[in-house]
Design a protein around this motif. Structure first.
Motif, PDB file in Angstrom:
ATOM      1  N   GLU A  50       0.852  -1.184   0.000  1.00 53.45           N
ATOM      2  CA  GLU A  50       0.000   0.000   0.000  1.00 53.45           C
ATOM      3  C   GLU A  50       0.890   1.237   0.000  1.00 53.45           C
ATOM      4  N   ASP A  51       0.657   2.137  -0.943  1.00 56.91           N
ATOM      5  CA  ASP A  51       1.351   3.417  -0.974  1.00 56.91           C
ATOM      6  C   ASP A  51       0.416   4.437  -0.338  1.00 56.91           C
ATOM      7  N   ASP A  52       0.683   4.766   0.926  1.00 64.77           N
ATOM      8  CA  ASP A  52      -0.201   5.657   1.673  1.00 64.77           C
ATOM      9  C   ASP A  52      -0.212   7.071   1.096  1.00 64.77           C
ATOM     10  N   GLU A  53       0.921   7.513   0.555  1.00 61.70           N
ATOM     11  CA  GLU A  53       0.988   8.868  -0.017  1.00 61.70           C
ATOM     12  C   GLU A  53       0.109   8.996  -1.254  1.00 61.70           C
ATOM     13  N   LYS A  54       0.086   7.959  -2.085  1.00 57.12           N
ATOM     14  CA  LYS A  54      -0.695   7.997  -3.328  1.00 57.12           C
ATOM     15  C   LYS A  54      -2.072   7.366  -3.152  1.00 57.12           C
ATOM     16  N   ASN A  55      -2.324   6.796  -1.952  1.00 50.96           N
ATOM     17  CA  ASN A  55      -3.595   6.141  -1.646  1.00 50.96           C
ATOM     18  C   ASN A  55      -3.939   5.077  -2.689  1.00 50.96           C
ATOM     19  N   CYS A  56      -2.986   4.176  -2.911  1.00 48.61           N
ATOM     20  CA  CYS A  56      -3.188   3.120  -3.901  1.00 48.61           C
ATOM     21  C   CYS A  56      -2.322   1.919  -3.552  1.00 48.61           C
ATOM     22  N   MET A  57      -2.471   0.875  -4.324  1.00 46.10           N
ATOM     23  CA  MET A  57      -1.645  -0.311  -4.206  1.00 46.10           C
ATOM     24  C   MET A  57      -0.594  -0.266  -5.312  1.00 46.10           C
ATOM     25  N   ILE A  58       0.584  -0.792  -5.033  1.00 45.45           N
ATOM     26  CA  ILE A  58       1.653  -0.938  -6.015  1.00 45.45           C
ATOM     27  C   ILE A  58       2.014  -2.419  -6.059  1.00 45.45           C
ATOM     28  N   TRP A  59       2.220  -2.929  -7.268  1.00 46.63           N
ATOM     29  CA  TRP A  59       2.609  -4.325  -7.451  1.00 46.63           C
ATOM     30  C   TRP A  59       4.000  -4.335  -8.065  1.00 46.63           C
ATOM     31  N   LEU A  60       4.910  -5.077  -7.479  1.00 43.60           N
ATOM     32  CA  LEU A  60       6.282  -5.200  -7.971  1.00 43.60           C
ATOM     33  C   LEU A  60       6.538  -6.625  -8.432  1.00 43.60           C
ATOM     34  N   VAL A  61       7.290  -6.755  -9.532  1.00 39.99           N
ATOM     35  CA  VAL A  61       7.678  -8.067 -10.038  1.00 39.99           C
ATOM     36  C   VAL A  61       9.178  -8.057 -10.300  1.00 39.99           C
ATOM     37  N   ALA A  62       9.892  -9.004  -9.685  1.00 42.86           N
ATOM     38  CA  ALA A  62      11.325  -9.146  -9.928  1.00 42.86           C
ATOM     39  C   ALA A  62      11.542  -9.667 -11.336  1.00 42.86           C
ATOM     40  N   ILE A  63      12.496  -9.074 -12.026  1.00 42.49           N
ATOM     41  CA  ILE A  63      12.776  -9.479 -13.412  1.00 42.49           C
ATOM     42  C   ILE A  63      14.202 -10.005 -13.529  1.00 42.49           C
ATOM     43  N   PRO A  64      14.420 -10.916 -14.467  1.00 44.17           N
ATOM     44  CA  PRO A  64      15.776 -11.437 -14.675  1.00 44.17           C
ATOM     45  C   PRO A  64      16.716 -10.352 -15.193  1.00 44.17           C
ATOM     46  N   ARG A  65      18.005 -10.512 -14.912  1.00 48.97           N
ATOM     47  CA  ARG A  65      19.009  -9.580 -15.446  1.00 48.97           C
ATOM     48  C   ARG A  65      18.906  -9.543 -16.962  1.00 48.97           C
TER      49      ARG A  65
END
Length: 149
Positions: A50-65
């Motif tokens: 949860e990004d409280d400053e932007k009042n939203c959810m953020i989704w992160l995905v690790a990517i290969p080099r």
């Protein structure tokens, strides 16, 4: 607590969904990253916070080099670090809040770790779709960033 784990992530590149404010944005990002062959990469490889400053959810995905086809999504530097981790029933607010409290208490009682606000608390659905089909719910790992005292 028996179900508590401490894990370490190294610094890495991740792709960020950017602010997710509705199901359409969530589905669009899910469809994009689900097409990437990540079978030989870290697991878990995706996290939400949860990004409280932007009042939203953020989704992160690790990517290969060397991965370059990020579509319209931004590559970000994930700082890594230590996390205290435990599991809750996804979508069950009471269980999620209870597990968050248990993690916080475990950190306080550890005597050697403390929570940090330098990184985001994160979540990762850790069960496959068949689990939800059979059990009626998913399990979610909750990640609380910690540092050594």
């Amino acid at each position: 607590m028996e179900n508590m784990r401490v894990i370490h992530f190294h610094n890495m590149k991740m792709v960020s969904s950017g602010p997710i404010t509705n199901m359409e944005e969530l589905t669009e990002f899910d469809n994009w990253w689900s097409k990437i062959d990540l079978n030989d990469y870290i697991t878990p490889r995706d996290f939400m916070y949860e990004d409280d400053e932007k009042n939203c959810m953020i989704w992160l995905v690790a990517i290969p080099r060397g991965f370059t086809d990020t579509g319209k999504y931004e590559v970000v530097d994930f700082p890594g670090g230590l996390y205290a981790v435990s599991t809750a029933k996804d979508g069950n607010k009471e269980d999620m809040d209870n597990v968050k409290n248990i993690i916080s208490q475990w950190i306080k009682d550890s005597g050697c770790f403390e929570e940090t606000n330098e990184r985001h608390k994160m979540a990762h659905v850790c069960t496959p779709k068949i689990f939800k089909e059979k059990m009626g719910y998913h399990l979610t790992d909750l990640f609380v960033p910690i540092v050594v005292k």
